[in-house]
Design a protein around this motif. Structure first.
Motif, PDB file in Angstrom:
ATOM      1  N   ALA A  83       0.431  -1.308  -0.462  1.00 14.76           N
ATOM      2  CA  ALA A  83      -0.133   0.000  -0.259  1.00 14.76           C
ATOM      3  C   ALA A  83       1.064   1.107   0.359  1.00 14.76           C
ATOM      4  CB  ALA A  83      -0.928  -0.016   1.106  1.00 14.76           C
TER       5      ALA A  83
ATOM      6  N   HIS B  31      -4.888   2.322  -2.819  1.00 12.25           N
ATOM      7  CA  HIS B  31      -3.620   1.424  -2.214  1.00 12.25           C
ATOM      8  C   HIS B  31      -3.791   1.150  -1.294  1.00 12.25           C
ATOM      9  CE1 HIS B  31      -0.127   4.836  -4.269  1.00 12.25           C
ATOM     10  NE2 HIS B  31      -1.378   4.351  -4.907  1.00 12.25           N
ATOM     11  N   ASP B  32      -5.092   2.088  -0.362  1.00  6.34           N
ATOM     12  CA  ASP B  32      -5.326   0.909   0.433  1.00  6.34           C
ATOM     13  C   ASP B  32      -6.269  -0.516   0.324  1.00  6.34           C
ATOM     14  OD1 ASP B  32      -5.253   0.612   3.429  1.00  6.34           O
ATOM     15  OD2 ASP B  32      -7.165   1.826   3.553  1.00  6.34           O
TER      16      ASP B  32
END
Length: 718
Positions: free
Chosen positions: A363, A619-620
């Motif tokens: 991430a 990303h998360d």
């Protein structure tokens, strides 16, 4: 649909189990035996030159005896053969022929080799018309038994090689391989499941259930082969074992992880199983669909062995899928929480710190992880540049201590390596005019002048004198690159060009078959690979409702395929000094790595999409998906790779190559492609990865969006 299926199975669990037992019993008792063949010629289409040459032999020389086996004599002290030794060879040959062994038409002593180290006796046998017939193998077994007492009192040692002898040794090695692979597969599955779940019941569950459906799948495959006149390759039984147990255990794992999750959420055992089938049903059905479609693409192959292998493996996966959606849920719903006994870990959440750290790292820096994983697979893929194909399925896969291989090595001490399996050349009239003695003699001389040709026997004319047959001994082993080059680049062109007016030349025999197989495989690469990739991309596009995601998902499996082929080439050709890899290995490898790699990608990307729908940024979402789905993909990958690795126990180079490549490919698919490259690349592409469906957009709870499971053991594709 899957919710209704789950309720039906749970409510009628005993009836489901009874139906499977009855169906298995009926199929096993009524289906024919699954037979296989290592006769490469039987897999080629009729239009290839080697098959047309065989047809000429069948028509013009129906009583022509084939060299079924060769008895290789040498002195026990390794010295030169004496006149007395040669007399013993003649006597032994006459005694063996006098025994009138079935399938042995003649035992003809040959000349002593020029260096006086070796003398042979040729065992003439009829042409094999049915690859399933083992009569010639039985004849070799009897010859070996009768030969031993004949050698007593002489200074000679002897061994039997040739096609029938190699087939016998290959059959013996295959039986042992099947036992080793079967036992090894079961042991690995039991051990790994004990480690993962710490429950003997779960560890034995796949062995019992898949042990029930395995003979059922084999029976259905045998019935399909008989109905559609398909031929199975000699390695199909071992491959079926690992596919059934490996893929079946994967599907059981997906179901059990989701079942455990529902129990932790407070549901009762039967409700938890209904929930598990509902959640996991679409995922494993889509995954199985990708595998089945990939295997079905093999029906486009021009080689019979691949055309039959595709449907066989597709049937095996389909039966496994049905069992995973019905039989397994029925059994587990009856066992309830006792299935996890004596472990209590199903009652509490796992920590998963290793996958959490990996997910967090991806991430934070997805570009770094995407580049590093791509470079790793790309570097291994460079090894594929050294790939060479090996076409000798019988001889090259045999252990070197088998009698046929030892005798072959001894034969080559005194005769051209091609003596065991001469190439056949037929000069046949196209106008019904006779082939003259002068034409036959001149053509023989032209064949003898071809580089790479060791000897050419005088022509044999057909009864109507319209066809001349030549036995051509090559200077190199029949399956070697040099022998193939001789036939392809020199012998065939010379024979075609030098054929007298009004005639045509056809080059057949084992080496010519290998040349034609090489041509057929090159054609298959250009057809099967794109067809399988296109079909899988369509499935991915429909499943994910995206035109973008299928492209980078296929890019990841393409890198995985290249890395697998490169690593296998480096290990067996460069380090292991093998003459090459089994010629159809790239096709099998491609289908397994692409299809099963796509399975793991489906599981990861589906979970990543669920996380995005919860409002997480790309990303998360990628990091969370790795954290939650990593344990399931990792466990499934280890078990499936472990089952494929059992093929390396066979002591057979062909199965060892297959075992290493498939286990390595699955490991790459699970731990590099699905767990690192795919989520990292998806994070980099972001929202555009889901165009035009935009399935990652945040949804309200009322819309039916999936809530992330607490332990992340699996994912649902809404």
């Amino acid at each position: 649909m899957f919710s209704g299926l789950g309720r039906f199975v749970v409510r009628r669990a005993w009836w489901i189990i009874l139906a499977w037992v009855v169906a298995a019993g009926a199929v096993i008792s009524l289906a024919p035996k699954l037979t296989s063949s290592s006769d490469e010629a039987s897999f080629l289409p009729d239009h290839y030159e080697s098959i047309r040459a065989a047809d000429v032999q069948e028509k013009e020389f129906p009583k022509q005896q084939n060299i079924g086996a060769i008895i290789v004599f040498q002195r026990s002290d390794g010295g030169k053969l004496t006149v007395a030794d040669s007399a013993n060879v003649v006597r032994i040959s006459k005694d063996l022929q006098a025994r009138k062994i079935d399938e042995v038409r003649a035992v003809v002593p040959g000349e002593v080799s020029p260096n006086k180290l070796v003398q042979t006796s040729v065992v003439a046998m009829p042409k094999i018309t049915n690859p399933e017939d083992t009569a010639q193998q039985d004849a070799v077994k009897q010859l070996r038994t009768d030969l031993k007492p004949e050698l007593k009192g002489t200074d000679l040692t002897a061994g039997i090689t040739g096609s029938a002898a190699q087939a016998l040794d290959e059959s013996d090695a295959s039986k042992k391989a099947g036992i080793l692979v079967g036992v090894g597969t079961i042991v690995i599955i039991i051990v790994l499941l004990l480690v993962i779940f710490r429950s003997p019941i779960i560890a034995l569950l796949p062995v019992v259930l898949i042990g029930l459906i395995s003979p059922m799948a084999t029976g259905l495959i045998a019935a399909a082969n008989k109905a559609f006149d398909m031929k199975a390759d000699s390695s199909i039984q071992e491959l079926l074992t690992v596919v059934l147990f490996g893929v079946g255990t994967d599907y059981i794992l997906f179901l059990l992880f989701r079942y455990r999750e529902a129990l932790r959420a407070g549901e009762d055992p039967k409700g938890a199983m209904t929930h598990a089938v509902e959640r996991v049903g679409e995922a494993i059905t889509s995954a199985a669909g990708a595998v089945i479609v990939a295997f079905a693409a093999l029906t486009l192959s021009s080689l019979g062995m691949l055309r039959s292998m595709g449907p066989a493996l597709a049937i095996a996966v389909f039966v496994t899928l049905l069992a995973g959606l019905t039989l397994v849920p029925a059994v587990v719903s009856l066992l309830g929480t006792k299935v996890f006994w004596p472990s209590k870990s199903w009652q509490r959440e796992p920590q998963g710190t290793g996958f959490a750290k990996l997910g967090g790292a991806i991430a934070r820096k997805p570009a770094v992880w995407a580049v590093v994983s791509a470079l790793f697979m790309g570097a291994l893929a460079l090894g594929a540049l050294g790939y060479k194909a090996n076409f000798d399925l019988a001889g090259s896969s045999l252990p070197k201590d088998k009698e046929s291989m030892v005798a072959l090595d001894n034969l080559q001490k005194g005769f051209p390596a091609g003596s065991t399996d001469p190439t056949s050349v037929y000069l046949t009239s196209t106008t019904d005019k006779r082939v003259t003695e002068a034409e036959a003699k001149a053509f023989r001389g032209q064949l003898a002048d071809v580089p790479g040709v060791g000897e050419v026997a005088p022509a044999r004319l057909s009864p109507d004198r319209t066809t001349a047959s030549y036995s051509v001994v090559l200077a190199d082993p029949p399956a070697s690159d040099k022998a193939l080059a001789t036939v392809k680049d020199r012998l065939r062109p010379a024979a075609h060009e030098d054929a007298p007016p009004g005639t045509q030349a056809l080059v057949g025999g084992t080496t010519a078959v290998y040349v034609d197989i090489n041509k057929a495989v090159d054609r298959d690469y250009s057809v099967v690979f794109p067809a399988a990739a296109l079909a899988i991309m369509v499935i991915l596009g429909l499943l994910l409702r995206s035109l973008v995601a299928p492209w980078f998902l296929m890019l990841s499996v393409a890198l995985g395929f290249g890395a697998t082929l490169g690593a296998t080439s480096l290990l067996f050709q460069q380090i292991g000094s093998q003459p090459g890899l089994m010629f159809m290995l790239p096709v099998i490898m491609y289908l397994f790595v692409v299809a099963l790699g796509t399975d793991y990608n489906i599981l990861m990307v589906s979970r990543l999409r669920e996380e995005a729908r919860e409002g997480r940024d790309p990303h998360d979402a990628a990091g969370t998906a790795v954290r939650h789905s990593g344990p399931t993909i990792g466990s499934a990958g280890v078990i499936l790779a472990g089952t494929f690795a059992t093929l390396m126990l066979a002591g057979n180079s062909t199965l060892s190559q297959m075992g290493f490549s498939l286990s390595f490919g699955i490991a790459i698919a699970a731990f590099v492609m699905a767990m690192i490259f795919t989520p990292a690349l998806t994070a980099l592409i972001g929202h555009a990865a889901w165009w035009p469906g935009h399935g990652d957009e945040k949804r309200n709870r009322g819309d039916g969006a999936a809530t992330p499971p607490p332990d992340g053991s699996d994912e649902r594709v809404p």
